[in-house]
Design an enzyme around this catalytic site. Structure first.
Site, PDB file in Angstrom:
ATOM      1  N   ASP A 279     -18.233  22.049  -4.437  1.00  0.00           N
ATOM      2  CA  ASP A 279     -17.615  22.755  -3.374  1.00  0.00           C
ATOM      3  C   ASP A 279     -18.405  23.637  -2.631  1.00  0.00           C
ATOM      4  O   ASP A 279     -18.065  24.253  -1.659  1.00  0.00           O
ATOM      5  CB  ASP A 279     -16.644  23.991  -3.830  1.00  0.00           C
ATOM      6  CG  ASP A 279     -17.069  25.047  -4.790  1.00  0.00           C
ATOM      7  OD1 ASP A 279     -18.225  24.774  -5.444  1.00  0.00           O
ATOM      8  OD2 ASP A 279     -16.534  26.180  -4.879  1.00  0.00           O
ATOM      9  N   ASP A 281     -21.140  25.826  -3.248  1.00  0.00           N
ATOM     10  CA  ASP A 281     -21.441  27.304  -3.496  1.00  0.00           C
ATOM     11  C   ASP A 281     -22.596  27.215  -4.404  1.00  0.00           C
ATOM     12  O   ASP A 281     -23.033  28.481  -4.503  1.00  0.00           O
ATOM     13  CB  ASP A 281     -20.292  28.060  -4.107  1.00  0.00           C
ATOM     14  CG  ASP A 281     -19.668  27.750  -5.404  1.00  0.00           C
ATOM     15  OD1 ASP A 281     -20.223  26.554  -5.782  1.00  0.00           O
ATOM     16  OD2 ASP A 281     -18.756  28.240  -5.997  1.00  0.00           O
TER      17      ASP A 281
END
Length: 543
Positions: A279, A281
């Site tokens: 994702d 991050d």
């Protein structure tokens, strides 16, 4: 477009962890499972009537279908507007930025982060609050309570919304606004970093290799690194998001990003290598012939922050999760700024960032970030490194050598025992916990123990208390052992052992980390008896 009420009942196992609810994809696809949890979010935050939300995900299997469910449920419950990334895609840091920029009431992020995807992989749903960060402990508790009391959920009867075209449409009375998932985030990066300096670095023949691991960061990295900054075409590899991440494991560490490691350790290695996760991050940083641990990376960013325009005036403070090495602490001491030690979970940094007490923060699990958003941010970390390298004109290896010469070296490693029988993993923790009070003054594998405790945290901003955050054993020579159960696995239990040994220098700064940590590995087994209690003679993953 009429809606209807669906009768349901609580489903066991919907307790969210440090970053929302993660389960197998099959579980999320089961009848009522996703709907129950989404309705529990609505109930836990006081409803969504009249509210504006952000929605996006990492593109993993079931992402598109889940996004349509969230939209129909938001419309049925009276939401005013949902801002969706085109194709239902948004990296987690981009979603955080969009929540903050648009001043929304929060957002839903569809992701299981670094966990594998696909029909036999994992899926996740996370609610982020109006500050752009993961739900607070209080909100998380309310959501969990709602999962245990749910009796029904509201669903709008409607066809799927076209999320491929930018612009506004209506779903019932709710506005669905489809936005470019990259544009706002890319503009923010241009405000933070010296893009001209990075362009000049790349123009001088500096070569980089970014592995997006078939995950969400690919489009962001190509747009910024190649199209904007001028990195050579093909510098971004595995850049098209795939529902099953190309059949791989989207976790940026030396085990799962082996392709990057082999390239950076090879005879014709680029100057700089990096990877990001499912994702977007998390990050992994490498130079030619060198791997930089996440703990060291965080310390280097803090030590060199004033090279970056957004941090030119210095840092208000820094923060790290408890298992992260104490390399950051030494930098903070040299800079005469506060260094906060928090439990694992990005939500614990949110209060410090919102209160202006910290500017940079990070976790040993490859997550670093700052007050620009309220999530860790993989591509931001990569750009931070490039800005430092452009300004210093040093190689990654030289920068690390200079850092260790100045601050000493914290040899550090994490050993993960995955899918351990839950009872056996709990037995490891319970047995060591029962011995903590008696350990100081004794020895383990020939090392004298200075302290032993179970970490708890009192939030300096809101006064909240978090207990049971991991077992710590510290030694008189500055070494440290941490053992905790992870909240990110979906099968059995993941037992994590964190090993740290400090060498002040000038000698002993260039050893192999596993060799340097061998005495600590022996001490960990002597204290925790993992092999005896679990039958595991070696970790599944070493990072």
């Amino acid at each position: 477009m009429p809606g209807h009420i669906v009768q349901t009942a609580p489903i066991p196992g919907q307790k969210p962890g440090t970053s929302g609810l993660r389960k197998t994809t099959r579980e999320f696809q089961a009848p009522h499972f996703l709907e129950n949890y989404v309705q529990a979010i609505w109930n836990g935050i006081g409803g969504v009537a009249g509210k504006t939300l952000v929605l996006g995900g990492d593109g993993r299997y079931f992402n598109a279908e889940a996004a349509q469910v969230v939209l129909r449920m938001a419309a049925a419950s009276g939401a005013a507007r949902v801002i969706v990334g085109q194709g239902a895609l948004l990296s987690t840091p981009a979603a955080s930025h969009l929540i903050r920029k648009r001043g929304t009431d929060g957002g839903i992020i569809l992701s299981a982060s670094h966990n594998p995807g696909g029909p036999e992989g994992d899926f996740g749903v996370k609610y982020n609050g109006p500050n752009g960060g993961p739900a607070t402990e209080e909100v998380t508790d309310r959501i969990f309570a709602a999962t245990q009391a749910i009796t029904d959920y509201a669903m709008l009867d409607a066809q799927d919304v076209d999320l491929s075209t930018l612009g506004e449409t209506r779903l019932g009375q709710m506005v669905v606004e489809v936005v470019d998932p990259v544009a706002d985030y890319a503009a923010l990066m241009a405000e933070i970093f010296d893009f001209e300096a990075i362009r000049a670095l790349l123009a001088r023949g500096f070569r980089l290799h970014f592995d997006a691991m078939h995950a969400i960061t690919g489009p962001y990295a190509k747009a910024i690194l190649e199209d904007t900054l001028g990195a050579a075409p093909g510098s971004v590899v595995n850049g098209t998001p795939s529902p099953d991440f190309g059949g791989g494991h989207p976790d940026p560490n030396p085990i799962w990003a082996k392709e990057l490691v082999d390239r950076m350790m090879g005879p014709d290695a680029p100057d700089f290598g990096a990877a990001s996760d499912g994702d977007g991050d998390r990050n992994m940083i490498m130079g030619r012939g060198i791997y930089v641990t996440p703990s060291d990376s965080l310390a280097v960013l803090a030590a060199n922050a004033t090279r970056v325009p957004a941090y030119a005036d210095g840092l208000a403070g820094v923060a790290r999760s408890m298992p992260t090495s104490r390399a950051l602490d030494r930098v903070a001491e040299a800079l005469s700024i506060d260094c906060y030690e928090t439990p694992t979970g990005w939500k614990f940094f949110g209060n410090l960032l919102d209160a202006g007490r910290a500017t940079l923060c990070g976790e040993e699990s490859a997550g670093t970030g700052s007050d620009h958003v309220r999530e860790k941010d993989g591509l931001w970390a990569v750009l931070f490194w490039l800005n430092i390298l452009a300004d210093s004109r040093a190689s990654v290896a030289d920068l690390m050598a200079d850092h260790w010469a100045r601050f000493g070296r914290h040899y550090y490693s994490r050993h993960d025992y995955e899918a351990v029988d839950t009872a056996a993993a709990k037995g490891v923790m319970d047995a060591l916990r029962a011995r903590l009070a008696d350990l100081p003054g004794t020895t383990a594998a020939g090392r004298q123990i200075a302290f032993a405790d179970e970490f708890s945290y009192d939030d300096p901003v809101d006064g909240s208390h978090s207990a049971g955050q991991g077992l710590r054993v510290g030694f008189t020579d500055g070494a440290r052992l941490v053992i905790r159960l992870s909240g990110t696995g979906t099968v059995g239990a993941t037992l994590r052992v964190y090993l740290e040994a400090f060498v002040p220098g000038p000698e002993g700064l260039d050893r192999d980390p596993q060799e340097a940590l061998a005495p600590m590995i022996a001490a960990a087994e002597a204290l925790a008896e993992i092999a005896t209690r679990t039958g595991r003679t070696a970790p599944d993953v070493i990072t």
